[in-house]
Design an enzyme around this catalytic site. Structure first.
Site, PDB file in Angstrom:
ATOM      1  N   ASN A 132     -10.201   0.244   0.959  1.00 18.26           N
ATOM      2  CA  ASN A 132      -9.071   0.193   1.893  1.00 18.26           C
ATOM      3  C   ASN A 132      -9.469   0.653   3.290  1.00 18.26           C
ATOM      4  OD1 ASN A 132      -7.620  -0.368  -0.405  1.00 18.26           O
ATOM      5  ND2 ASN A 132      -6.026   1.141  -0.001  1.00 18.26           N
TER       6      ASN A 132
ATOM      7  N   GLY B 141      -7.750   8.238   7.763  1.00 20.65           N
ATOM      8  CA  GLY B 141      -7.999   8.562   9.168  1.00 20.65           C
ATOM      9  C   GLY B 141      -9.479   8.819   9.377  1.00 20.65           C
TER      10      GLY B 141
ATOM     11  N   GLU C  48      -2.624   6.066  -8.313  1.00 17.09           N
ATOM     12  CA  GLU C  48      -3.560   6.993  -7.658  1.00 17.09           C
ATOM     13  C   GLU C  48      -3.633   8.305  -8.421  1.00 17.09           C
ATOM     14  OE1 GLU C  48      -3.465   7.366  -3.349  1.00 17.09           O
ATOM     15  OE2 GLU C  48      -3.689   9.547  -3.518  1.00 17.09           O
TER      16      GLU C  48
ATOM     17  N   ASP D 299       0.840  -1.197   0.000  1.00 16.65           N
ATOM     18  CA  ASP D 299       0.000   0.000   0.000  1.00 16.65           C
ATOM     19  C   ASP D 299       0.882   1.257   0.000  1.00 16.65           C
ATOM     20  OD1 ASP D 299      -2.404   1.321   0.049  1.00 16.65           O
ATOM     21  OD2 ASP D 299      -2.657   1.199   2.232  1.00 16.65           O
TER      22      ASP D 299
HETATM   23  P1  13P Z   1      -8.253   4.623   6.649  1.00 14.80           P
HETATM   24  O1  13P Z   1      -7.145   4.579   7.633  1.00 14.80           O
HETATM   25  O2  13P Z   1      -8.957   5.928   6.632  1.00 14.80           O
HETATM   26  O3  13P Z   1      -9.184   3.474   6.773  1.00 14.80           O
HETATM   27  O4  13P Z   1      -7.564   4.523   5.198  1.00 14.80           O
HETATM   28  C1  13P Z   1      -6.854   3.380   4.878  1.00 14.80           C
HETATM   29  C2  13P Z   1      -6.288   3.481   3.525  1.00 14.80           C
HETATM   30  O5  13P Z   1      -6.843   4.065   2.636  1.00 14.80           O
HETATM   31  C3  13P Z   1      -5.004   2.811   3.308  1.00 14.80           C
HETATM   32  O6  13P Z   1      -4.540   2.965   2.013  1.00 14.80           O
END
Ligand code: 13P
Length: 285
Positions: A231, A182, A133, A81
């Site tokens: 995600n 977040g 992205e 990621d």
């Molecule tokens: P969150 O921490 O908001 O769930 O996002 C996770 C994310 O997009 C990791 O790529």
């Protein structure tokens, strides 16, 4: 079966049938086991995403995930990621990951295309899928520069997205449509109009980052609109670590901290269940 074929087949199946593959960032083997166990309970494919490499390299995580996944018997795919460097992507591809994300979204379009293309050429030659992205996925908890006023600066630009996909043949595209990493510090607002525009212009699975804190209906509407990978990180990490901390405080932090993993894993499981239900992927393994 060829790995890329299998991963992209499941992704395509999700795309065609309007469900999403739940994708979780994990930091260690206890949280990874929790996620995979719930995937087995729901018979769903799942994507296990490695994001932090300050203690381990991709290959170390891979060997645990692969050996545990073999035992539970559901399709568990491995993904890097938010790799900011081409070198990290190549390291993970060489190690045997199913998929990598090259995140050059902060770069100008040409540079994003150049980096993405280099990773795609390396990955596809080895049967590995690539996510890129477009647009910016901000950090909700950490910063909220500009709030939602700064519209054009963080939303995916459809014309640019088409150019990137046509020139790189990337397998999945993460789109900035108002989603944030977040927990959200103000009511989340997803720009469904922009999602629809991108989805109509591109025929590839789209990725929604920043799942934590989004209402279920909002995510499901996004899935019906082309989102195929969702995600999640903060939601799981918060519940898991809160339960771990509570239990260690209660037991005065006994030395065998693995005992405190039971309540942490139980709390984590509830989060994973919620996201599998949100992704409508149960039974798709
Ligand atoms: P969150 O921490 O908001 O769930 O996002 C996770 C994310 O997009 C990791 O790529």
């Amino acid at each position: 079966m060829n790995k890329k074929y299998q991963f992209t087949e499941i992704l395509r199946d999700a795309y065609r049938n309007h469900y999403a593959i739940p994708s979780f960032d994990f930091f260690g083997i206890y949280d990874a086991k929790t996620m995979i166990d719930v995937a087995a309970e729901y018979k769903t494919p799942i994507i296990m995403m490695s994001i932090v490499f300050n203690h381990f390299r991709p290959k170390h995580f891979l060997s645990f995930i692969q050996s545990y996944a073999e035992d539970v018997g559901v399709p568990v795919f491995t993904h890097i990621d938010h790799a900011r460097s081409i070198e990290l992507c190549k390291e993970a591809i060489d190690a045997g990951f199913d998929s990598v994300m090259i995140d050059a979204s902060a770069d100008p379009l040409e540079e994003n295309i150049r980096k993405t293309l280099e990773v795609v050429e390396y990955a596809h030659a080895r049967g590995v899928a690539v996510e890129a992205e477009m647009g910016h996925i901000k950090n909700g908890v950490v910063t909220l520069e500009g709030g939602y006023a700064d519209r054009e600066n963080y939303l995916v630009q459809t014309k640019d997205a088409v150019e990137l996909v046509e020139r790189t043949h990337v397998d999945m595209l993460a789109v900035g449509i108002g989603n944030q990493h977040g927990f959200y510090v103000e009511d989340p607002h997803i720009h469904f109009d922009r999602l629809e525009e991108v989805h109509n212009a591109l025929d590839i699975p789209l990725v929604m980052h920043g799942g934590s804190g989004l209402p279920q209906e909002m995510v499901q509407q996004s899935i019906r609109g082309g989102i195929t990978k969702v995600n999640v990180a903060t939601d799981f990490a918060t519940h898991f670590s809160d339960a771990l901390r509570d239990d260690m405080n209660k037991t005065q932090g006994h030395a065998f901290y693995s005992r405190s993993m039971d309540p942490a894993m139980a709390a984590g499981k509830e989060v994973v269940r919620h996201w599998i239900e949100t992704c409508m992927s149960a039974g798709k393994a």
